[in-house]
Motif scaffolding. Structure first.
Motif, PDB file in Angstrom:
ATOM      1  N   ASN A   1     -23.188   4.845  -2.161  1.00  0.00           N
ATOM      2  CA  ASN A   1     -24.025   5.822  -2.315  1.00  0.00           C
ATOM      3  C   ASN A   1     -23.621   7.153  -1.840  1.00  0.00           C
ATOM      4  N   PRO A   2     -23.031   8.025  -2.887  1.00  0.00           N
ATOM      5  CA  PRO A   2     -22.361   9.395  -2.482  1.00  0.00           C
ATOM      6  C   PRO A   2     -23.123  10.463  -1.684  1.00  0.00           C
ATOM      7  N   ALA A   3     -24.376  10.256  -1.913  1.00  0.00           N
ATOM      8  CA  ALA A   3     -25.180  11.031  -1.230  1.00  0.00           C
ATOM      9  C   ALA A   3     -25.105  11.137   0.283  1.00  0.00           C
ATOM     10  N   ALA A   4     -24.804   9.789   0.656  1.00  0.00           N
ATOM     11  CA  ALA A   4     -24.621   9.556   2.294  1.00  0.00           C
ATOM     12  C   ALA A   4     -23.283   9.982   2.602  1.00  0.00           C
ATOM     13  N   TRP A   5     -22.547  10.505   1.941  1.00  0.00           N
ATOM     14  CA  TRP A   5     -21.066  10.809   2.372  1.00  0.00           C
ATOM     15  C   TRP A   5     -20.759  12.227   2.693  1.00  0.00           C
ATOM     16  N   ASP A   6     -20.134  12.543   3.667  1.00  0.00           N
ATOM     17  CA  ASP A   6     -19.669  14.048   3.957  1.00  0.00           C
ATOM     18  C   ASP A   6     -18.385  14.251   2.986  1.00  0.00           C
ATOM     19  N   LYS A   7     -18.751  15.067   2.199  1.00  0.00           N
ATOM     20  CA  LYS A   7     -17.585  15.179   1.320  1.00  0.00           C
ATOM     21  C   LYS A   7     -16.426  16.152   1.663  1.00  0.00           C
ATOM     22  N   GLN A   8     -16.518  16.736   2.887  1.00  0.00           N
ATOM     23  CA  GLN A   8     -15.512  17.227   3.672  1.00  0.00           C
ATOM     24  C   GLN A   8     -14.736  16.326   4.409  1.00  0.00           C
ATOM     25  N   ASN A   9     -15.356  14.998   4.641  1.00  0.00           N
ATOM     26  CA  ASN A   9     -14.922  14.055   5.359  1.00  0.00           C
ATOM     27  C   ASN A   9     -15.120  12.688   4.622  1.00  0.00           C
ATOM     28  N   PRO A  10     -14.483  12.378   3.523  1.00  0.00           N
ATOM     29  CA  PRO A  10     -14.824  11.143   2.550  1.00  0.00           C
ATOM     30  C   PRO A  10     -14.245   9.983   3.297  1.00  0.00           C
ATOM     31  N   PRO A  11     -14.930   8.837   2.949  1.00  0.00           N
ATOM     32  CA  PRO A  11     -14.665   7.456   3.546  1.00  0.00           C
ATOM     33  C   PRO A  11     -13.104   7.352   3.485  1.00  0.00           C
ATOM     34  N   SER A  12     -12.538   6.846   4.821  1.00  0.00           N
ATOM     35  CA  SER A  12     -11.249   6.857   4.959  1.00  0.00           C
ATOM     36  C   SER A  12     -10.891   5.635   5.678  1.00  0.00           C
ATOM     37  N   MET A  13      -9.572   5.197   5.243  1.00  0.00           N
ATOM     38  CA  MET A  13      -9.011   4.310   6.245  1.00  0.00           C
ATOM     39  C   MET A  13      -7.471   4.602   6.683  1.00  0.00           C
ATOM     40  N   TYR A  14      -7.031   4.255   7.940  1.00  0.00           N
ATOM     41  CA  TYR A  14      -5.829   4.721   8.218  1.00  0.00           C
ATOM     42  C   TYR A  14      -4.874   3.453   8.774  1.00  0.00           C
ATOM     43  N   ILE A  15      -3.791   3.411   8.486  1.00  0.00           N
ATOM     44  CA  ILE A  15      -2.638   2.509   8.893  1.00  0.00           C
ATOM     45  C   ILE A  15      -1.626   3.230   9.707  1.00  0.00           C
ATOM     46  N   ASP A  16      -1.273   2.531  10.799  1.00  0.00           N
ATOM     47  CA  ASP A  16      -0.550   3.215  11.840  1.00  0.00           C
ATOM     48  C   ASP A  16       0.785   2.498  11.654  1.00  0.00           C
ATOM     49  N   TRP A  17       1.068   1.126  11.562  1.00  0.00           N
ATOM     50  CA  TRP A  17       2.104   0.437  11.200  1.00  0.00           C
ATOM     51  C   TRP A  17       1.763  -0.999  10.719  1.00  0.00           C
ATOM     52  N   ILE A  18       2.815  -1.797  10.234  1.00  0.00           N
ATOM     53  CA  ILE A  18       2.845  -3.118   9.896  1.00  0.00           C
ATOM     54  C   ILE A  18       4.094  -3.564  10.774  1.00  0.00           C
ATOM     55  N   ARG A  19       3.882  -4.789  11.481  1.00  0.00           N
ATOM     56  CA  ARG A  19       4.898  -5.411  12.188  1.00  0.00           C
ATOM     57  C   ARG A  19       4.919  -7.052  11.950  1.00  0.00           C
ATOM     58  N   VAL A  20       6.173  -7.414  11.575  1.00  0.00           N
ATOM     59  CA  VAL A  20       6.130  -8.773  11.133  1.00  0.00           C
ATOM     60  C   VAL A  20       7.299  -9.436  12.094  1.00  0.00           C
ATOM     61  N   TYR A  21       6.718 -10.828  12.432  1.00  0.00           N
ATOM     62  CA  TYR A  21       7.612 -11.607  13.138  1.00  0.00           C
ATOM     63  C   TYR A  21       7.678 -12.831  12.502  1.00  0.00           C
ATOM     64  N   VAL A  22       8.888 -13.642  12.967  1.00  0.00           N
ATOM     65  CA  VAL A  22       8.924 -15.045  12.215  1.00  0.00           C
ATOM     66  C   VAL A  22       8.899 -15.863  13.203  1.00  0.00           C
ATOM     67  N   ASN A  23       8.301 -17.100  13.089  1.00  0.00           N
ATOM     68  CA  ASN A  23       8.190 -17.981  13.997  1.00  0.00           C
ATOM     69  C   ASN A  23       9.445 -18.817  14.339  1.00  0.00           C
ATOM     70  N   ASP A  24       9.550 -19.383  15.524  1.00  0.00           N
ATOM     71  CA  ASP A  24      10.842 -20.015  16.061  1.00  0.00           C
ATOM     72  C   ASP A  24      11.068 -21.004  15.117  1.00  0.00           C
ATOM     73  N   ASN A  25      10.476 -21.622  14.561  1.00  0.00           N
ATOM     74  CA  ASN A  25      10.653 -22.829  13.595  1.00  0.00           C
ATOM     75  C   ASN A  25      10.451 -22.379  11.953  1.00  0.00           C
ATOM     76  N   TYR A  26      11.376 -21.253  11.919  1.00  0.00           N
ATOM     77  CA  TYR A  26      11.479 -20.515  10.518  1.00  0.00           C
ATOM     78  C   TYR A  26      12.436 -21.681   9.619  1.00  0.00           C
ATOM     79  N   ALA A  27      11.751 -22.581   9.246  1.00  0.00           N
ATOM     80  CA  ALA A  27      12.409 -23.583   8.211  1.00  0.00           C
ATOM     81  C   ALA A  27      13.891 -24.016   8.551  1.00  0.00           C
ATOM     82  N   GLY A  28      14.411 -23.560  10.049  1.00  0.00           N
ATOM     83  CA  GLY A  28      15.708 -23.841  10.514  1.00  0.00           C
ATOM     84  C   GLY A  28      16.798 -22.919   9.687  1.00  0.00           C
ATOM     85  N   LYS A  29      16.146 -21.807   9.122  1.00  0.00           N
ATOM     86  CA  LYS A  29      17.089 -20.922   8.426  1.00  0.00           C
ATOM     87  C   LYS A  29      16.981 -19.398   8.953  1.00  0.00           C
ATOM     88  N   LYS A  30      17.893 -18.628   8.914  1.00  0.00           N
ATOM     89  CA  LYS A  30      17.954 -17.545   9.528  1.00  0.00           C
ATOM     90  C   LYS A  30      17.119 -16.574   8.338  1.00  0.00           C
TER      91      LYS A  30
END
Length: 905
Positions: free
Chosen positions: A869-898
């Motif tokens: 519904n573009p009529a409901a949008w503020d064209k100066q402030n369009p629908p937005s999303m923000y990603i600050d960071w991604i962090r990945v961890y491995v489980n202690d039981n990572y298939a026994g491999k490094k």
């Protein structure tokens, strides 16, 4: 005497023999008496004994219990004092019912209702001709409503007396500060109220006075105000800034144990008041306003009885968060005993809510309060207490008590129509064969109550140890008041332990909270609930992550009425903020620097499910972990890799390690254009959507086309940084701007094909037909993408969040036999292999999974549940999303491999 009525019952004042107690009461002075200057203290006391109330004052005192209704624009803004700039359109009660107000109060024992017809914000609850800042400019009843009229009619129907509060301070009126012009304006408002609504029994002014919009100080013409009331409503008492009723001096509901109605305090509306009161050293809060020692230098006396005002809630206007903070039955009963029981009238504030109703929480407590009073005072244990007794100083009288029943309250009453005379008294009980002291006091007045540990008594004895002339004791009674427990605990105004806090300074107040929190409110709670010269009034509030770089959140704050009602005031911030340091720059009511102590300040963090600190103590600080380090808050996970979206890891504003995600399975009428619709800004990936000029038919009779952003992680080649697979935990710090039809998504797809058999995992998918605060977690398999979240072949879970426009950490734990998803410290999705018929799900793709960020859009309502519904949008402030960071961890039981080596952005 300039408006003061000095009435002599007899034509001459007989000579007084003040050495004895048998003087004849030769004359009475109504409301005021003037000393000649030649009287001794004893002669003054004898004259003071014959100072009596006017008929209006006597009728007012006999009401005992009256109600205040604070209602207006503040009800809809959440403020205590408005500033006059509020839009009248905010005033729109959905179910206003003045009859519910009056009926409830009548049933609960109240005798009069006062309405805030106009508070300091200047918004008028009647359609005044003086300003457009009124109900006439509101949507309520299409501008045809009149709250004053509805209350007046309800009072007439239920036989309740009616009063109005009209604030002299008006923060909306442009003429405020131009004294002659504003006084004329005010008198016009007062005239409307006192002319158009029948009998008015009380007119209530306070002395609030601020700078006008032109910087001028307003000088009120109290003399003209008073004459207007006398002319239009001669039977009305004028309260607080009048000479009929006096403010007790606090807003806690507590009167003085020594409360003289015959007082040396000159009412503030008289020009001589400041000089008189300064000479005598008296003021509204003074402990002694009428003893013999005060009579010594007094030149005149006033019958000026005390009114005790207090709110049933912490604030005077209704605030939703205070629905659980209604005063307990014990608090209300204590207030009653220390107001009505201390020769005062209790004015209890009960603020209607935004519906225009007295809230259920208040109604329940009022009924409990009424039932308790009825239970206590309907059973008088004294059989002969209503025998009128004219007592001389030193005399005593005994009263019979019903045998075998305990008492713990004694109530005494003087006949104040003949003046207030008792200066000292003693109450005893004959119990266990001897007289025992139950209590003693000074003044009695209209009503005085003593409470004491319960006793079984055969009789009571009242001794008058001091009196001005002969005392006129009208009633002695005794009761049993069951003990009450205080079930109210206001401990929730600070939700973050002070153990980690460090105060940097007191003025301005700066504190290091010791960790980063998501802050939604703060509270200022003056110590000991007493006003002090250094207390905060006006303020600025700022937050910081490092104690150096500050962000001002509130620039012109005000702890409204704090000097008279020094209770905790909680300020809800315009939006949730992330902060480690907070700063309160405050000034006192006298505009000097305020000093705030640590224990006077509290913060309110967001609820647990929205609290990032459940995952990281400081989620927004630079990542200090190295591959192999343990997760700071979660056991069993070791840091693997991360993408921080640092400016140095960008090319033409776009993040390295990601490709443009283009696929025919995306919205067919939208174009992925990362260069146009995304950019890394200060370490944050910002993605949005735009409407294109070359439009296509969207199926709704309009032509529209969009471009948006879509990213997929690089899993091979020079920029490859991570293949997502089992025994991993992925965390993404994310926020978005709400908009209809905007589909922000964080998801994973296997590398086997453009749309592989094993489908996709949606960590967050939030299609919105209507703006909401929901995050969906979805699994799709066997190509069963049915066009709606949770469609055929899908497994979906939903969580409601407090505010998705603030940062949250969305996470996924990926095991060989199950997938778990959550937000911050709480899981809200778990799916085990084989559940819901998804036996085909391979769980581990040898080629790995890649992550996708997508600002999906749809022009087809059958594709996603939320066509754009573009009529409901503020064209100066369009629908937005923000990603600050991604962090990945491995489980202690990572298939026994490094874990394999990866690139770290």
């Amino acid at each position: 005497m300039n408006r003061i009525h000095q009435f002599l019952v007899t034509c001459s004042l007989l000579a007084l023999s003040v050495g004895g107690q048998a003087q004849q009461d030769a004359s009475y002075f109504v409301k005021h008496l003037q000393f000649s200057g030649s009287e001794s203290v004893d002669q003054k006391a004898a004259m003071a004994a014959r100072l009596v109330p006017s008929p209006q004052q006597l009728a007012w005192q006999q009401m005992e219990l009256t109600a205040f209704l604070h209602f207006g624009i503040n009800t809809f803004t959440g403020r205590e004092w408005g500033d006059g700039t509020e839009d009248p359109a905010l005033f729109n009660p959905t179910d206003l019912d003045a009859e519910q107000w009056v009926r409830t109060l009548k049933e609960c024992g109240f005798k009069m209702v006062l309405l805030t017809a106009k508070h300091h914000d200047g918004f008028c609850l009647w359609p005044t001709k003086t300003t457009s800042h009124s109900v006439a400019s509101s949507p309520w009843k299409n501008g045809k409503g009149d709250v004053v009229r509805e209350l007046r009619d309800a009072c007439t129907k239920y036989g309740m007396k009616f009063g109005v509060y009209l604030s002299p301070w008006d923060r909306n009126a442009s003429c405020y500060g131009n004294s002659p012009e504003y006084n004329k304006f005010f008198i016009e408002q007062l005239t409307e109220l006192l002319t158009n609504y029948g009998e008015v029994n009380e007119v209530w002014f306070d002395g609030a006075n601020g700078e006008g919009p032109n910087g001028k100080k307003q000088v009120y013409d109290w003399d003209a105000f008073y004459k207007t009331i006398q002319r239009l409503q001669p039977k009305a008492v004028m309260a607080i800034m009048g000479d009929d009723v006096r403010w007790v001096g606090n807003e806690k509901g507590i009167g003085r144990e020594t409360e003289w109605s015959a007082t040396v305090l000159t009412p503030g509306i008289y020009s001589r008041a400041e000089e008189n009161n300064k000479r005598l050293g008296v003021y509204g809060k003074a402990k002694d306003l009428g003893s013999r020692s005060m009579l010594k230098d007094a030149t005149e006396l006033f019958w000026y009885p005390s009114e005790v005002d207090v709110s049933i809630r912490p604030g005077w206007f209704w605030h939703e968060e205070e629905n659980t903070k209604v005063k307990s039955l014990k608090q209300l009963s204590d207030i009653y005993f220390q107001s009505v029981g201390y020769n005062s009238v209790l004015l209890l504030n009960i603020p209607p809510d935004r519906r225009g109703l007295i809230n259920e929480a208040d109604v329940e407590r009022l009924k409990e309060f009424a039932d308790y009073r009825r239970k206590v005072f309907s059973d008088n244990k004294v059989s002969d207490g209503n025998i009128y007794w004219t007592a001389l100083s030193g005399e005593s009288r005994s009263y019979t008590v019903r045998p075998g029943e305990p008492v713990n309250v004694v109530q005494l009453q003087e006949d104040i129509s003949k003046g207030q005379r008792v200066e000292k008294f003693l109450v005893e009980a004959f119990s266990e064969g001897r007289w025992q002291t139950l209590g003693e006091g000074t003044t009695i007045g209209y009503k005085r109550m003593l409470r004491f540990p319960e006793v079984m008594a055969d009789s009571l004895r009242l001794r008058i140890d001091g009196s001005r002339l002969s005392a006129n004791i009208m009633s002695v009674s005794a009761y049993y008041a069951p003990s009450l427990e205080n079930d109210q605990k206001f401990t929730d105004w600070n939700t973050v332990s002070r153990d980690t806090w460090k105060k940097v300074s007191s003025s301005p107040f700066v504190v290091d909270l010791g960790r980063t929190i998501r802050l939604k409110a703060f509270t200022y709670a003056p110590l000991n609930e007493e006003a002090k010269p250094t207390m905060a009034y006006r303020y600025k509030f700022s937050v910081s992550l490092n104690g150096t770089d500050w962000k001002e959140i509130i620039s012109q704050g005000e702890f409204s009425n704090i000097m008279h009602n020094p209770l905790p005031q909680t300020v809800t911030l315009p939006a949730v903020v992330t902060a480690r340091y907070v700063k309160l720059e405050a000034t006192t009511p006298e505009v000097s620097s305020a000093i705030v102590e640590m224990e006077e300040f509290g913060v309110t963090s967001v609820v647990d499910k929205d609290d990032e600190t459940k995952v990281y103590p400081n989620p927004d600080e630079a990542l200090k972990l190295k591959p192999g380090d343990s997760h700071p808050m979660l056991k069993g996970w070791s840091f693997y890799t991360a993408h921080e979206f640092l400016d140095k890891n960008t090319k033409k504003g776009l993040p390295l390690g990601f490709l443009e995600h283009k696929t025919t399975n995306m919205s067919k009428s939208a174009n992925v254009n990362n260069a146009k619709c995304s950019k890394v800004e200060n370490g944050v990936l910002h993605m949005w959507s735009v409407e294109e000029p070359d439009s296509i038919d969207n199926g709704f009779g309009k032509k529209v086309k969009f471009s948006h952003a879509g990213y997929r992680s690089v899993v091979s080649g020079k920029q490859a940084w991570c293949n997502f697979t089992e025994n991993m935990r992925i965390e993404i710090r994310f926020k978005r701007v709400a908009a209809e039809g905007f589909n922000d998504a964080l998801w994973f797809m296997g590398n086997k094909g453009p749309w592989p058999k094993n489908g996709e995992i949606d960590l967050l998918e939030n299609p919105k037909k209507k703006i909401n605060q929901r995050a969906h977690f979805t699994l799709h398999s066997e190509n069963h993408y049915a066009g709606v979240v949770g469609g055929e072949g899908s497994v979906t879970s939903t969580i409601d969040l407090a505010d998705m426009s603030q940062w949250n950490i969305y996470w996924l734990e990926w095991y060989p036999d199950r997938i778990i998803g959550g937000v911050n410290g709480k899981a809200y999705f778990e799916h085990k292999k084989g559940d819901n018929g998804n036996t085909d799900w391979p769980w581990s793709d040898p080629a790995g999974f890649y992550v996708i960020f997508s600002t999906g859009l749809s022009v087809n309502p059958n594709a996603w549940p939320g066509a754009v519904n573009p009529a409901a949008w503020d064209k100066q402030n369009p629908p937005s999303m923000y990603i600050d960071w991604i962090r990945v961890y491995v489980n202690d039981n990572y298939a026994g491999k490094k874990a394999p080596k990866v690139r770290y952005y």
